[in-house]
Structures are given as C-alpha cells and as structure tokens.
Scaffold this active site. Structure first.
Site, PDB file in Angstrom:
ATOM      1  N   THR A 124      -6.358 -12.005   1.019  1.00 45.41           N
ATOM      2  CA  THR A 124      -4.961 -12.010   1.420  1.00 45.41           C
ATOM      3  C   THR A 124      -4.743 -12.859   2.660  1.00 45.41           C
ATOM      4  O   THR A 124      -5.623 -12.958   3.532  1.00 45.41           O
ATOM      5  CB  THR A 124      -4.481 -10.574   1.702  1.00 45.41           C
ATOM      6  OG1 THR A 124      -3.188 -10.606   2.322  1.00 45.41           O
ATOM      7  CG2 THR A 124      -5.436  -9.843   2.640  1.00 45.41           C
ATOM      8  N   TYR A 146      -5.103  -3.082   6.733  1.00 44.98           N
ATOM      9  CA  TYR A 146      -5.201  -3.792   5.452  1.00 44.98           C
ATOM     10  C   TYR A 146      -5.918  -5.126   5.627  1.00 44.98           C
ATOM     11  O   TYR A 146      -6.911  -5.418   4.954  1.00 44.98           O
ATOM     12  CB  TYR A 146      -3.803  -3.999   4.874  1.00 44.98           C
ATOM     13  CG  TYR A 146      -3.758  -4.885   3.648  1.00 44.98           C
ATOM     14  CD1 TYR A 146      -4.462  -4.545   2.497  1.00 44.98           C
ATOM     15  CD2 TYR A 146      -3.011  -6.067   3.639  1.00 44.98           C
ATOM     16  CE1 TYR A 146      -4.420  -5.357   1.372  1.00 44.98           C
ATOM     17  CE2 TYR A 146      -2.958  -6.872   2.520  1.00 44.98           C
ATOM     18  CZ  TYR A 146      -3.667  -6.522   1.392  1.00 44.98           C
ATOM     19  OH  TYR A 146      -3.626  -7.322   0.282  1.00 44.98           O
TER      20      TYR A 146
END
Length: 314
Positions: A124, A146
C-alpha cells in the site's frame, strides 16, 4: 497456470480473480470471511466468483494451510490483510492479520510449494506516510498501524527473495475505488449516504486531501501483467496507481453530479493517520509492466454508482 489469490472475496481480489479466469487461468481463492465488514457482501462476491469456476477455501491464513497446498500453484497473489486506519481496530489485529498471517502463508509456500514462479505481495502507498508522492527508492515512513504492519509484511516477503528462497515482488497500491469497494471506504459510503439521504461523516481537512484515486480495473490489469514477467519484476517494489490527482472534494462533487443529489455533511474532528496527499509515481510500472491506467475518476464513479444501484437499490 494455477493461481492462488488470498482475500479472494474482497474488493480488489475478487476483480483480480475474474480477470485471471478471463485470461484462461485456473484460479483458487482463499478468504476467512471475517466480520470487519458485512460478510454478506463477501458472500455476494464469492457467489459471483464460484459461478465463474473459482473455488474458494474458507480458511484463515493463520490456520493450518496444508489442504490449500494439496495442489501446487504457479503464482500467488497475496491481497488478504487487515485494512484501513479505523481507531476501532487494535494494533494486535493488524499484527495478527498482516504480519503473522503473511509469515504463516510464506512458511506454507516454502514447505509445500517451493517452485513457485512468483509470490506477488500486495502492499500500500500508506507505507510512505503522510505524503505518498515519491518513487519506490524513497524510504518508507508509515504513520499508521496499517501502514507499519503492511511494510513489515512486505519485508517478510522480500527478505525471503533476498535470501534466494522465493521469487517475489511487492506492489504498492494507491487509493483504489470502483464496484465492490468496501462499505467503510469513501465512495461506497458516499453513494450509500446520498441514496439514503443520510449525513456523511467528513473528517476535518479531508476535502483538501489529494489522492491518486485509481479505478480497480486499471489496478487488476497491472497485477495480471506480472504473469510471464516474473523474472523482470523479481525483487522489485512497484507503485501501482494513477498519475491523475484529485481532491476528496472533487470526488464528492463528481458523485453528487452523477446522482443529481446534494450530500448532507456531518463534520468530524481530524482522523489520526490520514494521508494528506498521494500522487502515484508509476514510471517503474510503465516500464516493467507496460502499465497505463485508462479510467478517469468520473468514469469509474459512474461504474461504481451503477454497481451499487444494481446490487442494493433495484
């Protein structure tokens, strides 16, 4: 080719499964159908995939994976993860589902499927931190649980590649949207709230955030292009997104225009860990994968509104 896709019933992975099947590959999915968001939505995706010949193992990546590897795979696309930056998600959950799960999958690959052509890790742009506007050579500076745990997972994969135990690459995705987008993400939530005339929670300052909003169809085209290019991308980190940048406000305005409705705003305090700006630098993807995103934000949102209406309104 036989290909395993983890997180198969989710947003991006379900589209990838369909793309790979359309190319004539045998696709096997894996998903734990957890309740991070409605399992009914995942069941809907799974039903569509199974109708197209995709078998889905209903198993958690932290469990015994020996049955998953009774057959051998040519490629593995690892999309399963604990997503998002919700304050309701604990660090422990991110660690278990992003780090431990990835390591357990890697252990299974080394034990049962050592001759894999490529392990494609899906990472990501959140690993870059507050400003994701750089190429792959710039050190990561994540600011969220995250982003930090996805970076750790990426390094677990690439560590084995560096040791010569696995052919692998890692693909960092940018602000993916489109049909099947998770319900807590921007556009699905926006579309739903507009249809239902519900106030939309808008975090302070977020309308000015800039994003490389990338249509899911362009993303899966890039992912599918890795097949047969595994030697070229081995050991590489590759950004995958669009070099078109829009503000969140521009996205909201586009959906309002498509639906011919005005959003009711519920202003919220700033959200910790939110990126201020993303702008995908995709020169490497263009060079190695012949990647060229084609779908504009407006066109992609028209498709997403059409999907939502078909599945939830009509």
């Amino acid at each position: 080719m036989r290909i395993l896709v983890t997180g198969a019933a989710g947003f991006i992975a379900s589209h990838l499964c369909e793309k790979l099947v359309a190319f004539g590959h045998e696709v096997v999915g894996l998903d734990n159908f957890n309740d991070y968001y409605s399992p009914d939505l995942k069941e809907m995706n799974a039903k569509d995939l199974e109708a197209k010949g995709v078998f889905i193992f209903r198993v958690d990546l932290n469990d015994d994976l020996s049955k998953v590897f009774e057959k051998r795979y040519d490629y593995i696309y690892h999309l399963a993860a604990q997503p998002g930056i919700s304050s309701d998600t604990t660090l422990e959950e991110y660690v278990i589902n992003n780090i431990y799960a990835t390591q357990n999958l890697l252990d299974a690959v080394l034990a049962y499927n050592p001759n894999l052509k490529s392990f494609v890790n899906i990472a990501t742009s959140s690993v870059y931190g507050i400003e994701a506007t750089v190429d792959e050579t710039i050190p990561a500076q994540p600011v969220s649980f995250y982003g930090s745990t996805k970076l750790a997972a990426e390094q677990l994969v690439l560590g084995l590649q560096r040791l010569g135990k696995l052919k692998a690459c890692s693909i960092r995705l940018y602000s993916v949207f489109g049909p099947r987008e998770r319900p807590e993400k921007l556009y699905t939530k926006l579309i739903e709230n507009l249809y239902k005339d519900k106030p939309f929670p808008l975090f302070e300052g977020s309308v000015k955030h800039e994003r490389s909003f990338t249509y899911v169809g362009d993303i899966v085209d890039g992912l599918a292009a890795i097949i047969s290019k595994e030697d070229l991308v081995d050991g590489e980190i590759i950004n995958l997104g669009t070099d078109e940048v829009n503000t969140t406000q521009e996205g909201i305005t586009a959906v309002e225009q498509i639906m011919n409705k005005t959003l009711i705003i519920d202003n919220k305090p700033p959200r910790k860990g939110d990126q201020q700006r993303t702008a995908a630098v995709i020169d490497k993807a263009k060079k190695l994968l012949n990647y060229e995103p084609k779908v504009t934000l407006k066109k992609g949102l028209e498709e997403q509104v059409r999907w939502y209406k078909e599945k939830f309104i009509d």
